[in-house]
Design a protein around this motif. Structure first.
Motif, PDB file in Angstrom:
ATOM      1  N   ASN A  80       0.902  -1.256  -0.182  1.00  0.00           N
ATOM      2  CA  ASN A  80      -0.012   0.029  -0.020  1.00  0.00           C
ATOM      3  C   ASN A  80       1.014   1.144   0.104  1.00  0.00           C
ATOM      4  O   ASN A  80       0.575   2.238   0.451  1.00  0.00           O
ATOM      5  CB  ASN A  80      -0.948   0.026   1.300  1.00  0.00           C
ATOM      6  N   SER A 109       0.378  -0.485 -13.205  1.00  0.00           N
ATOM      7  CA  SER A 109      -0.018  -2.076 -13.235  1.00  0.00           C
ATOM      8  C   SER A 109      -0.333  -2.733 -14.594  1.00  0.00           C
ATOM      9  O   SER A 109       0.102  -3.766 -14.793  1.00  0.00           O
ATOM     10  CB  SER A 109      -1.241  -2.392 -12.346  1.00  0.00           C
ATOM     11  N   GLU A 122      -0.562  -7.181  -4.975  1.00  0.00           N
ATOM     12  CA  GLU A 122      -1.645  -6.344  -4.395  1.00  0.00           C
ATOM     13  C   GLU A 122      -2.658  -5.897  -5.192  1.00  0.00           C
ATOM     14  O   GLU A 122      -2.197  -5.599  -6.481  1.00  0.00           O
ATOM     15  CB  GLU A 122      -1.033  -5.560  -3.391  1.00  0.00           C
ATOM     16  N   ASN A 123      -3.771  -5.326  -4.796  1.00  0.00           N
ATOM     17  CA  ASN A 123      -4.654  -4.396  -5.524  1.00  0.00           C
ATOM     18  C   ASN A 123      -4.161  -3.070  -5.850  1.00  0.00           C
ATOM     19  O   ASN A 123      -4.506  -2.273  -4.912  1.00  0.00           O
ATOM     20  CB  ASN A 123      -5.961  -4.411  -4.892  1.00  0.00           C
ATOM     21  N   TRP A 124      -3.446  -3.013  -6.967  1.00  0.00           N
ATOM     22  CA  TRP A 124      -3.028  -1.682  -7.202  1.00  0.00           C
ATOM     23  C   TRP A 124      -3.178  -1.171  -8.841  1.00  0.00           C
ATOM     24  O   TRP A 124      -3.245  -2.209  -9.568  1.00  0.00           O
ATOM     25  CB  TRP A 124      -1.589  -1.644  -6.686  1.00  0.00           C
ATOM     26  N   GLN A 125      -3.139   0.077  -8.928  1.00  0.00           N
ATOM     27  CA  GLN A 125      -3.227   0.540 -10.365  1.00  0.00           C
ATOM     28  C   GLN A 125      -2.039   1.388 -10.718  1.00  0.00           C
ATOM     29  O   GLN A 125      -1.528   1.480 -11.680  1.00  0.00           O
ATOM     30  CB  GLN A 125      -4.592   1.315 -10.915  1.00  0.00           C
ATOM     31  N   LYS A 127       1.502   3.395  -8.569  1.00  0.00           N
ATOM     32  CA  LYS A 127       2.249   3.768  -7.385  1.00  0.00           C
ATOM     33  C   LYS A 127       3.346   4.879  -7.800  1.00  0.00           C
ATOM     34  O   LYS A 127       3.841   4.943  -8.872  1.00  0.00           O
ATOM     35  CB  LYS A 127       2.970   2.352  -7.052  1.00  0.00           C
TER      36      LYS A 127
END
Length: 282
Positions: A80, A109, A122-125, A127
């Motif tokens: 996160n 991502s 992990e749940n991400w689009q 960073k």
């Protein structure tokens, strides 16, 4: 939650420049690039002084969602939190080799250059990405840059346009069969028997931060034991909690400074971006 401000405090609390000697006994690592990555990992996980390898591995699993390899960015991802790309150079003004990966202001991502493990860890689009650039002449860490990509690199459309134009130009050559790949492309059926193909691979690089930010008068000192320079946008700095900012701002170490500056926006040099520079020497 692990983040760059906590990492800064860990570095100040644990000043180490001879990384090879420090890590050789406990980890049996003597390659400077690998040692630098171990140090960056320990700095963000706050495990620099942890000697128990099991406890260290447990902490890694709590802090990081992904640890990569040399061929695919990034090297690390905080759960996160930010992505981290580690680069080693051996002189203060050397350029930064990025190989097949163009510079990144952010990590996405949907990038074809990342692995499925990275994409699904992990749940991400999107960073923020930190470039951790270690200057290690004679196997000693003399300077560590921690620079956020959006202060250092332009938006990805700038680099992808170059890549797409190269592919389009090659595709227009008569008699050439061009196909898209994760690299710049591939030319197929080069010879009459269609046995030979040509891989077209980009070798990206970016200028040294000393050149990029020469107008900031950062006063890099080559004759001291170690120096840390952190550059991030002011908006990124303010996104951290007041408590974490106060902990960094209250560091009383000698030669520790925090300044607000204006830097050139990577997408438009005549537009200025408010940024925070943290400079520490010992």
């Amino acid at each position: 939650m692990a983040n760059i401000l906590r990492a800064i405090k860990t570095i100040v609390d644990n000043p180490i420049s001879d990384l090879v000697s420090y890590y050789k006994g406990s980890n049996r690592i003597n390659q400077v690039g690998d040692v630098l990555e171990c140090f960056i990992k320990d700095v963000f996980a706050d495990t620099v002084t942890e000697s128990d390898q099991q406890r260290k591995l447990l902490r890694y699993s709590e802090v990081f969602s992904y640890s990569g390899n040399a061929n695919n960015p990034p090297d690390l991802m905080l759960k996160n939190g930010d992505a981290i790309e580690v680069k080693k150079i051996e002189s203060f003004r050397a350029g930064i080799a990025l190989n097949s990966s163009y510079p990144k202001s952010k990590l996405f991502s949907d990038s074809p250059l990342i692995t499925s493990s990275c994409r699904n860890c992990e749940n991400w689009q999107e960073k923020d990405i930190v470039y951790a650039i270690g200057v290690v002449p004679l196997k000693r860490l003399k300077l560590l840059w921690l620079i956020y990509g959006d202060c250092y690199a332009a938006d990805r459309e700038i680099y992808e346009r170059i890549k797409d134009n190269i592919g389009s130009g090659i595709n227009e050559i008569p008699g050439v069969e061009f196909s898209k790949t994760k690299e710049l492309g591939r030319v197929n059926k080069v010879d009459p028997l269609s046995l030979t193909y040509l891989r077209i691979r980009g070798m990206w690089g970016i200028a040294n931060p000393l050149s990029v930010f020469d107008y900031l008068n950062l006063q890099v000192c080559e004759n001291i034991n170690f120096q840390l320079i952190v550059i991030m946008s002011k908006s990124k700095y303010l996104s951290f909690s007041a408590q974490e900012r106060n902990q960094v701002e209250s560091i009383s170490a000698t030669n520790f400074k925090i300044n607000e500056v204006e830097i050139k926006h990577p997408n438009n040099p005549v537009q200025l971006l408010s940024a925070i520079v943290i400079n520490y020497k010992f």
